[in-house]
Design an enzyme around this catalytic site. Structure first.
Site, PDB file in Angstrom:
ATOM      1  N   LYS A 111      52.245 -20.705 -12.264  1.00  0.00           N
ATOM      2  CA  LYS A 111      51.722 -20.945 -10.913  1.00  0.00           C
ATOM      3  C   LYS A 111      52.701 -21.742 -10.063  1.00  0.00           C
ATOM      4  O   LYS A 111      52.817 -21.512  -8.868  1.00  0.00           O
ATOM      5  CB  LYS A 111      50.362 -21.637 -10.978  1.00  0.00           C
ATOM      6  CG  LYS A 111      49.283 -20.713 -11.519  1.00  0.00           C
ATOM      7  CD  LYS A 111      47.898 -21.278 -11.330  1.00  0.00           C
ATOM      8  CE  LYS A 111      46.854 -20.269 -11.797  1.00  0.00           C
ATOM      9  NZ  LYS A 111      45.493 -20.778 -11.744  1.00  0.00           N
ATOM     10  N   LYS A 196      47.539 -10.241 -17.310  1.00  0.00           N
ATOM     11  CA  LYS A 196      46.091 -10.374 -17.467  1.00  0.00           C
ATOM     12  C   LYS A 196      45.385 -10.117 -16.133  1.00  0.00           C
ATOM     13  O   LYS A 196      45.957 -10.381 -15.061  1.00  0.00           O
ATOM     14  CB  LYS A 196      45.717 -11.751 -18.026  1.00  0.00           C
ATOM     15  CG  LYS A 196      45.883 -12.896 -17.063  1.00  0.00           C
ATOM     16  CD  LYS A 196      45.095 -14.126 -17.518  1.00  0.00           C
ATOM     17  CE  LYS A 196      45.118 -15.180 -16.408  1.00  0.00           C
ATOM     18  NZ  LYS A 196      44.136 -16.225 -16.518  1.00  0.00           N
ATOM     19  N   LYS A 199      42.126 -13.562 -10.899  1.00  0.00           N
ATOM     20  CA  LYS A 199      41.607 -13.696  -9.535  1.00  0.00           C
ATOM     21  C   LYS A 199      42.742 -13.733  -8.527  1.00  0.00           C
ATOM     22  O   LYS A 199      42.578 -13.340  -7.387  1.00  0.00           O
ATOM     23  CB  LYS A 199      40.825 -15.003  -9.407  1.00  0.00           C
ATOM     24  CG  LYS A 199      39.598 -15.059 -10.251  1.00  0.00           C
ATOM     25  CD  LYS A 199      38.867 -16.371  -9.959  1.00  0.00           C
ATOM     26  CE  LYS A 199      37.943 -16.750 -11.075  1.00  0.00           C
ATOM     27  NZ  LYS A 199      38.456 -17.860 -11.899  1.00  0.00           N
TER      28      LYS A 199
HETATM   29  N1  AQP Z   1      41.842 -11.463 -18.003  1.00  0.00           N
HETATM   30  C1  AQP Z   1      41.045 -12.207 -18.735  1.00  0.00           C
HETATM   31  N2  AQP Z   1      40.588 -11.753 -19.935  1.00  0.00           N
HETATM   32  C2  AQP Z   1      39.753 -12.503 -20.688  1.00  0.00           C
HETATM   33  N3  AQP Z   1      39.298 -13.729 -20.302  1.00  0.00           N
HETATM   34  C3  AQP Z   1      39.713 -14.215 -19.124  1.00  0.00           C
HETATM   35  N4  AQP Z   1      39.462 -15.356 -18.453  1.00  0.00           N
HETATM   36  C4  AQP Z   1      40.132 -15.355 -17.277  1.00  0.00           C
HETATM   37  N5  AQP Z   1      40.846 -14.222 -17.144  1.00  0.00           N
HETATM   38  C5  AQP Z   1      40.605 -13.482 -18.270  1.00  0.00           C
HETATM   39  C6  AQP Z   1      38.580 -16.415 -18.946  1.00  0.00           C
HETATM   40  O1  AQP Z   1      37.582 -16.660 -17.961  1.00  0.00           O
HETATM   41  C7  AQP Z   1      37.195 -18.036 -18.047  1.00  0.00           C
HETATM   42  C8  AQP Z   1      37.167 -18.645 -16.665  1.00  0.00           C
HETATM   43  O2  AQP Z   1      38.459 -18.595 -16.108  1.00  0.00           O
HETATM   44  P1  AQP Z   1      38.825 -19.553 -14.903  1.00  0.00           P
HETATM   45  O3  AQP Z   1      38.309 -19.005 -13.658  1.00  0.00           O
HETATM   46  O4  AQP Z   1      38.374 -20.904 -15.190  1.00  0.00           O
HETATM   47  O5  AQP Z   1      40.364 -19.644 -14.942  1.00  0.00           O
HETATM   48  P2  AQP Z   1      41.521 -18.638 -14.989  1.00  0.00           P
HETATM   49  O6  AQP Z   1      41.846 -18.330 -16.406  1.00  0.00           O
HETATM   50  O7  AQP Z   1      42.582 -19.316 -14.215  1.00  0.00           O
HETATM   51  O8  AQP Z   1      41.005 -17.307 -14.249  1.00  0.00           O
HETATM   52  P3  AQP Z   1      41.878 -16.315 -13.440  1.00  0.00           P
HETATM   53  O9  AQP Z   1      41.025 -15.209 -13.036  1.00  0.00           O
HETATM   54  O10 AQP Z   1      43.090 -15.937 -14.212  1.00  0.00           O
HETATM   55  O11 AQP Z   1      42.292 -17.141 -12.162  1.00  0.00           O
HETATM   56  P4  AQP Z   1      43.706 -17.474 -11.589  1.00  0.00           P
HETATM   57  O12 AQP Z   1      44.205 -16.192 -11.032  1.00  0.00           O
HETATM   58  O13 AQP Z   1      43.430 -18.495 -10.547  1.00  0.00           O
HETATM   59  O14 AQP Z   1      44.573 -17.972 -12.705  1.00  0.00           O
HETATM   60  C9  AQP Z   1      38.185 -18.722 -18.986  1.00  0.00           C
HETATM   61  O15 AQP Z   1      37.558 -18.925 -20.239  1.00  0.00           O
HETATM   62  C10 AQP Z   1      39.296 -17.733 -19.100  1.00  0.00           C
HETATM   63  O16 AQP Z   1      39.929 -17.802 -20.367  1.00  0.00           O
END
Ligand code: AQP
Length: 334
Positions: A111, A196, A199
């Site tokens: 990031k 992966k 968001k």
């Molecule tokens: N692609 C994924 N596959 C499986 N599990 C996932 N998680 C996120 N992406 C995947 C799991 O969802 C939970 C909540 O995630 P979060 O919103 O707290 O944080 P994150 O991992 O930062 O989610 P994003 O979508 O990837 O957001 P950004 O783009 O901001 O980094 C966690 O348990 C995570 O493992």
């Protein structure tokens, strides 16, 4: 005793990865022991956020978790910033962690590289210690998360062990409960299957939103990137060689509770597989979407649930904070 803690960021647009990697297991396991789930709004501030959208997303994510099946008779649902003990404990953990180990966190590297490390917020760097505080404050034994959080969980365990070794047994050392590989552990982007599903993806085309209507889900799966060979055995589960097809198989397997290799044997052509995955995901999300529409009509009820949840969470986190303060030599307030 089993104590479960997990959190999710109110970053808007929850996706299939969040659901299959985490939320679904929260719902399945909520009654296994004492469970705490929180909307981690403070983590959302590590990157620029519009205040109005953060406010809206926090309620939206809480509503969605209820729509997915969290039952407040079985678990405690609350907003992270409503329990001030998290940030207080995070300071003690910042004073336990080293700069070197935070620098090794791949999520920070990914990031921070985007906008340049010099401009990255300090919170983006220290956020893993806040995440550790979220978990350790509840003496959690199990933390259900997706595979992308494995490194942060390892750090949490290291910090708990180091703190306990320095100051005496205060924290339970938690275990990550990550879904099996190929069953939701890491759902990949449909357009870039080596990244992966996230968001913050550059394009929405590879991300299935939990609110996407059936026709949008169908279209996104139809256009999913698959691998170039299309021989008779093209549909097979092999994430290394066939990331696109393997991701579709993993999604189908996770959505239907089966094994990706078994599912692969039932489909001969990519088009057929894509249609089957789309159908399974549409059916899986339908009840969640219907329930969401019912719950969003009464935001005051959701707010009340969150208020009551914070009321239940605070004494638990407070007891841990007092033990930790006492252990390091701070005069704990009476
Ligand atoms: N692609 C994924 N596959 C499986 N599990 C996932 N998680 C996120 N992406 C995947 C799991 O969802 C939970 C909540 O995630 P979060 O919103 O707290 O944080 P994150 O991992 O930062 O989610 P994003 O979508 O990837 O957001 P950004 O783009 O901001 O980094 C966690 O348990 C995570 O493992």
């Amino acid at each position: 005793m089993t104590r479960i803690l997990s959190g999710i960021q109110p970053t808007g647009g929850l996706h299939l990865g969040n659901y299959l990697g985490a939320v679904r297991y929260w719902v399945e396991d909520q009654a296994l022991g004492e469970s705490f789930y929180c909307v981690v709004d403070l983590h959302a501030l590590t990157v620029p956020r519009d205040p109005a959208s953060l406010r809206r997303d926090t309620t939206e994510v809480a509503t969605l978790l209820l729509a997915a099946g969290l039952d407040t008779d079985a678990c405690t649902l609350f907003v992270q910033s409503h329990v001030a003990e998290h940030t207080q404990l995070a300071w003690l953990l910042e004073c336990t962690a080293s700069i070197g180990e935070l620098r090794r966190m791949t999520q920070f590297k990914d990031k921070a590289t985007k906008g340049g490390e010099e401009a990255a917020r300090v919170g983006l760097f220290t956020y893993p210690t806040l995440m550790a505080a979220d978990i350790l404050a509840y003496q959690a034994t199990h933390v259900p998360v997706g595979d992308d959080q494995r490194q942060h969980l390892e750090l949490t365990r290291d910090l708990a062990e180091r703190f306990n070794a320095r100051y005496g047994e205060v924290f339970t050392v938690p275990e990550a409960t990550i879904p099996p590989a190929g069953r939701g552990a890491r759902i990949m982007d449909l357009q870039e299957p080596t990244r992966k599903m996230s968001k913050s993806a550059d394009s929405e085309q590879g991300v299935i939103g939990l609110f996407d209507p059936p026709e949008v889900i169908e279209r996104k799966f139809r256009r999913a990137v698959t691998d170039t060979d299309d021989g008779a055995d093209a549909v097979r589960f092999d994430p290394g060689l066939k990331p696109g097809v393997s991701n579709l198989l993993a999604i189908l397997a996770a959505a239907t509770g089966r094994d990706p290799t078994e599912v692969a044997g039932e489909h001969r052509r990519y088009g057929e597989l894509k249609a089957a995955v789309a159908d399974a995901v549409i059916e899986m999300l339908r009840p969640l979407q219907v329930r969401y529409r019912e719950l969003e009509a009464d935001p005051a009820a959701v707010e009340e649930i969150l208020r009551a949840g914070a009321g239940r969470a605070r004494p638990v986190a407070g007891a841990t904070l007092r033990s930790a303060m006492d252990a390091v030599g701070l005069l704990a307030p009476r």
